[in-house]
Design a protein around this motif. Sequence first.
Motif, PDB file in Angstrom:
ATOM      1  N   MET A 378      -5.362 -23.356  -7.285  1.00 26.23           N
ATOM      2  CA  MET A 378      -6.247 -24.250  -8.020  1.00 26.23           C
ATOM      3  C   MET A 378      -7.706 -24.096  -7.607  1.00 26.23           C
ATOM      4  SD  MET A 378      -4.068 -27.756  -8.541  1.00 26.23           S
ATOM      5  CE  MET A 378      -5.332 -28.397  -9.645  1.00 26.23           C
ATOM      6  N   SER A 379      -7.948 -23.889  -6.327  1.00 26.35           N
ATOM      7  CA  SER A 379      -9.328 -23.813  -5.820  1.00 26.35           C
ATOM      8  C   SER A 379      -9.452 -22.635  -4.860  1.00 26.35           C
ATOM      9  CB  SER A 379      -9.695 -25.126  -5.114  1.00 26.35           C
ATOM     10  OG  SER A 379      -9.543 -26.234  -5.982  1.00 26.35           O
ATOM     11  N   PRO A 380      -9.509 -21.406  -5.389  1.00 23.26           N
ATOM     12  CA  PRO A 380      -9.513 -20.214  -4.526  1.00 23.26           C
ATOM     13  C   PRO A 380     -10.794 -20.076  -3.718  1.00 23.26           C
ATOM     14  CG  PRO A 380      -9.882 -19.596  -6.817  1.00 23.26           C
ATOM     15  CD  PRO A 380      -9.525 -21.056  -6.817  1.00 23.26           C
ATOM     16  N   GLY A 381     -10.667 -19.435  -2.544  1.00 21.78           N
ATOM     17  CA  GLY A 381     -11.809 -19.274  -1.642  1.00 21.78           C
ATOM     18  C   GLY A 381     -12.889 -18.361  -2.182  1.00 21.78           C
ATOM     19  N   VAL A 382     -12.515 -17.411  -3.037  1.00 22.07           N
ATOM     20  CA  VAL A 382     -13.476 -16.572  -3.772  1.00 22.07           C
ATOM     21  C   VAL A 382     -13.141 -16.759  -5.245  1.00 22.07           C
ATOM     22  CG1 VAL A 382     -14.341 -14.236  -4.183  1.00 22.07           C
ATOM     23  CG2 VAL A 382     -13.644 -14.900  -1.872  1.00 22.07           C
ATOM     24  N   PRO A 383     -13.847 -17.636  -5.957  1.00 27.11           N
ATOM     25  CA  PRO A 383     -13.429 -17.996  -7.314  1.00 27.11           C
ATOM     26  C   PRO A 383     -13.865 -17.021  -8.395  1.00 27.11           C
ATOM     27  CG  PRO A 383     -15.328 -19.299  -6.668  1.00 27.11           C
ATOM     28  CD  PRO A 383     -14.959 -18.464  -5.464  1.00 27.11           C
ATOM     29  N   GLY A 384     -14.820 -16.157  -8.082  1.00 29.04           N
ATOM     30  CA  GLY A 384     -15.391 -15.289  -9.103  1.00 29.04           C
ATOM     31  C   GLY A 384     -14.691 -13.960  -9.251  1.00 29.04           C
ATOM     32  N   LEU A 385     -15.448 -12.964  -9.657  1.00 24.87           N
ATOM     33  CA  LEU A 385     -14.927 -11.658 -10.051  1.00 24.87           C
ATOM     34  C   LEU A 385     -15.433 -10.585  -9.109  1.00 24.87           C
ATOM     35  CD1 LEU A 385     -14.905 -10.316 -13.690  1.00 24.87           C
ATOM     36  CD2 LEU A 385     -16.126  -9.045 -11.942  1.00 24.87           C
ATOM     37  N   LEU A 386     -14.539  -9.696  -8.661  1.00 26.79           N
ATOM     38  CA  LEU A 386     -14.891  -8.583  -7.790  1.00 26.79           C
ATOM     39  C   LEU A 386     -14.909  -7.312  -8.642  1.00 26.79           C
ATOM     40  CD1 LEU A 386     -12.515  -9.498  -4.812  1.00 26.79           C
ATOM     41  CD2 LEU A 386     -14.921 -10.132  -5.110  1.00 26.79           C
ATOM     42  N   PRO A 387     -16.082  -6.755  -8.960  1.00 33.52           N
ATOM     43  CA  PRO A 387     -16.169  -5.684  -9.957  1.00 33.52           C
ATOM     44  C   PRO A 387     -15.646  -4.339  -9.472  1.00 33.52           C
ATOM     45  CG  PRO A 387     -18.332  -6.117  -9.017  1.00 33.52           C
ATOM     46  CD  PRO A 387     -17.408  -7.159  -8.461  1.00 33.52           C
ATOM     47  N   ARG A 388     -14.966  -3.655 -10.393  1.00 34.83           N
ATOM     48  CA  ARG A 388     -14.501  -2.290 -10.189  1.00 34.83           C
ATOM     49  C   ARG A 388     -14.995  -1.440 -11.363  1.00 34.83           C
ATOM     50  NH1 ARG A 388     -13.629  -4.577  -6.140  1.00 34.83           N
ATOM     51  NH2 ARG A 388     -11.707  -4.713  -4.925  1.00 34.83           N
ATOM     52  N   VAL A 389     -15.308  -0.197 -11.103  1.00 34.34           N
ATOM     53  CA  VAL A 389     -15.778   0.688 -12.171  1.00 34.34           C
ATOM     54  C   VAL A 389     -14.640   1.620 -12.580  1.00 34.34           C
ATOM     55  CG1 VAL A 389     -16.729   2.390 -10.535  1.00 34.34           C
ATOM     56  CG2 VAL A 389     -17.579   2.306 -12.895  1.00 34.34           C
ATOM     57  N   ALA A 390     -14.437   1.787 -13.880  1.00 32.70           N
ATOM     58  CA  ALA A 390     -13.427   2.694 -14.408  1.00 32.70           C
ATOM     59  C   ALA A 390     -13.840   4.137 -14.127  1.00 32.70           C
ATOM     60  CB  ALA A 390     -13.257   2.474 -15.904  1.00 32.70           C
ATOM     61  N   LEU A 391     -12.874   4.943 -13.720  1.00 29.16           N
ATOM     62  CA  LEU A 391     -13.164   6.315 -13.300  1.00 29.16           C
ATOM     63  C   LEU A 391     -12.739   7.331 -14.356  1.00 29.16           C
ATOM     64  CD1 LEU A 391     -11.953   6.144  -9.575  1.00 29.16           C
ATOM     65  CD2 LEU A 391     -14.314   5.970 -10.427  1.00 29.16           C
ATOM     66  N   ALA A 392     -13.336   8.536 -14.248  1.00 24.55           N
ATOM     67  CA  ALA A 392     -12.952   9.666 -15.083  1.00 24.55           C
ATOM     68  C   ALA A 392     -11.573  10.155 -14.624  1.00 24.55           C
ATOM     69  CB  ALA A 392     -14.008  10.768 -14.962  1.00 24.55           C
ATOM     70  N   LEU A 519     -15.574 -26.871  -6.671  1.00 25.08           N
ATOM     71  CA  LEU A 519     -16.107 -25.711  -5.974  1.00 25.08           C
ATOM     72  C   LEU A 519     -17.503 -25.400  -6.470  1.00 25.08           C
ATOM     73  CD1 LEU A 519     -13.043 -23.303  -6.450  1.00 25.08           C
ATOM     74  CD2 LEU A 519     -13.436 -24.857  -4.530  1.00 25.08           C
ATOM     75  N   THR A 520     -18.352 -24.955  -5.560  1.00 28.92           N
ATOM     76  CA  THR A 520     -19.601 -24.309  -5.935  1.00 28.92           C
ATOM     77  C   THR A 520     -19.408 -22.826  -5.676  1.00 28.92           C
ATOM     78  OG1 THR A 520     -20.907 -26.242  -5.328  1.00 28.92           O
ATOM     79  CG2 THR A 520     -22.083 -24.170  -5.533  1.00 28.92           C
ATOM     80  N   ASP A 521     -19.551 -22.020  -6.720  1.00 30.82           N
ATOM     81  CA  ASP A 521     -19.286 -20.588  -6.619  1.00 30.82           C
ATOM     82  C   ASP A 521     -20.518 -19.882  -6.051  1.00 30.82           C
ATOM     83  OD1 ASP A 521     -18.679 -17.935  -6.907  1.00 30.82           O
ATOM     84  OD2 ASP A 521     -18.186 -18.029  -9.032  1.00 30.82           O
ATOM     85  N   MET A 522     -20.460 -19.573  -4.760  1.00 33.17           N
ATOM     86  CA  MET A 522     -21.539 -18.855  -4.092  1.00 33.17           C
ATOM     87  C   MET A 522     -21.005 -17.502  -3.593  1.00 33.17           C
ATOM     88  SD  MET A 522     -23.202 -22.120  -2.050  1.00 33.17           S
ATOM     89  CE  MET A 522     -24.840 -21.399  -1.908  1.00 33.17           C
ATOM     90  N   PHE A 523     -20.215 -16.852  -4.448  1.00 35.00           N
ATOM     91  CA  PHE A 523     -19.345 -15.724  -4.139  1.00 35.00           C
ATOM     92  C   PHE A 523     -18.158 -16.263  -3.342  1.00 35.00           C
ATOM     93  CE2 PHE A 523     -17.618 -12.248  -1.680  1.00 35.00           C
ATOM     94  CZ  PHE A 523     -17.464 -11.255  -2.636  1.00 35.00           C
ATOM     95  N   VAL A 524     -18.377 -16.843  -2.179  1.00 30.80           N
ATOM     96  CA  VAL A 524     -17.349 -17.662  -1.548  1.00 30.80           C
ATOM     97  C   VAL A 524     -17.486 -19.079  -2.090  1.00 30.80           C
ATOM     98  CG1 VAL A 524     -17.171 -16.288   0.547  1.00 30.80           C
ATOM     99  CG2 VAL A 524     -18.869 -18.113   0.425  1.00 30.80           C
ATOM    100  N   SER A 525     -16.407 -19.849  -2.002  1.00 27.04           N
ATOM    101  CA  SER A 525     -16.444 -21.223  -2.501  1.00 27.04           C
ATOM    102  C   SER A 525     -17.098 -22.143  -1.480  1.00 27.04           C
ATOM    103  CB  SER A 525     -15.020 -21.725  -2.784  1.00 27.04           C
ATOM    104  OG  SER A 525     -14.435 -21.016  -3.833  1.00 27.04           O
ATOM    105  N   LYS A 526     -17.935 -23.031  -1.964  1.00 27.29           N
ATOM    106  CA  LYS A 526     -18.503 -24.081  -1.131  1.00 27.29           C
ATOM    107  C   LYS A 526     -17.951 -25.411  -1.618  1.00 27.29           C
ATOM    108  CE  LYS A 526     -21.209 -25.442   2.209  1.00 27.29           C
ATOM    109  NZ  LYS A 526     -20.876 -25.099   3.598  1.00 27.29           N
TER     110      LYS A 526
END
Length: 539
Positions: A378-392, A519-526
């Motif tokens: 319900m309230s994850p410690g890192v609530p946002g998105l961790l980006p990955r780039v699609a490869l050839a 949560l306040t999304d500051m990359f980590v949750s506050k």
Amino acid sequence: MSSIIPQQITHVVAAACLLGILYVFGIIIYRLTFHPLANYPGPLLGRITDWYSVIRSAAGDRHIHFLELHKKHGPFVRFGPNRISVNTAEGLAKIYGIKANTQKSAYYHVFNDVFKGDSSLTTVDHELHAKKKRVVSSALSENSVRAMEGIVLRNIRKFTNHLGSSASDVESDSINSDGWGSPKNMTDWADYLSFDIMGDICFSGSFEMLDKPDNRYVLDVLPKGVNGLNMSGWMPGILRLKIGNILFAKLNESMKRYEAFANKQSAIRLNMNESIKSSDVYSHLLTANQKCVGKGDRPLFTPTDLVGESSLLITGGSDTTATAISTTFFYLLHNPETYSKLKDEIRPLFSDVEEICGGAKLASCRWLRACIDEAMRMSPGVPGLLPRVALAPSGVEIAGRVFPPGVDLGVAHYAIHHNEDLYPDSFAYKPQRWLQEPQESETADDARQRVERAHSGFCPFSVGPRGCVGKAMAMKELMITIGRVIWLYDMRLAPGQEDRGRGGPNKGYGRHRTSEFQLTDMFVSKTDGPLVEFRSRVV
């Protein structure tokens, strides 16, 4: 003649401005109509510029926007000119899984720009990451964690003793006549505990936050500093052109203080190396360097890499675990039947609090584990998105959609944790969703499929080869801490402070649910709260 020259300059400036406007206008038209991702829905500003992510990160509500965008537009949302958020279990596996044709995106280069070195978390290169992760994984392996359990228990004992004391986070100076201790802000106390544990096991020196305030400033600096890095990751020009000094001066200052703290911890640990009698995480990094030098190779962790790794250990091992602790207490105390059931599981099973430690007995507490998992969902410690780039060469295919090489992809943890297809009634705290006992009209097969669906989207520690190497350590800390508190104390929300940390109609966009820990999304949750009183139970 003199009047002609200024006139010519004016014409040149006007022409340059016009060309600039036309260039920007052309980029906007291209991104909205001709770009390969032009047909994917999303916020207008996000489809045009990555400033959308910067603004939402600064506001601290990016996790809410991801969820609402997916509710509106479906499983695929374009949140940047070249960025797609995916909200399915298939997307989670295809983007982050072992066979994923992706790597960490250029977003992570900002960590190298600040710390002048890479950590096992931020290294983009697959081969280098694998080498570094093997070292850190060894340092936090099951055997290593078992060897460190004494350190963990020492800090947890100190933590539980403080909870029952009369020292208060608010204006209340003694234990009440009915035995209730002074209110404790569980966000703060969980932070003190987690940071002290990580200081001990990583640097052979506690930060001593449980006992004194000297280093507690880091609890404010760290999330702001990490969010400064986060914002700069979306728009690298913020850092390189010093824009952050003007637009986000406080965040920028916090980022510098966070960097200085990581530098300090790394330097202190290096200076005490000869006196260390037992192995800590940092010693594994230094041993790996010695092996490289012995083979005539470049050290795996340069001095600046050691600082980067220190920053990762401090953040990943402390802040996110603390959020899981405070979040679990919030949901237990706002769901009395769940709390009562947990007491019924823990208290009869152990005859003494010191029995609550790592091992089969604690692992058998399935309701305790379910309560923790549901809180992290319900309230994850890192609530946002961790980006990955699609490869050839093939890019990434999800649900028949092909995303070409170079496109950034990701799954927002908070959004997928509230995907109703995976978690029906997703804003209700239901630990039973993690257990295979059939519910209501379910068959045994229905229950098994329900739990499998829940696990398919569950990612509080991320998933795949880039997932958190300290997961085993974190889960042991969570199970022991919460188990011991439940065994030692009765607890209640501080009278008059029942709303601390919860949502409400006047709390802002997407924050109206009174049952949800905010949560306040500051990359980590506050977080803030809950404010809890403890009373020693009669054994």
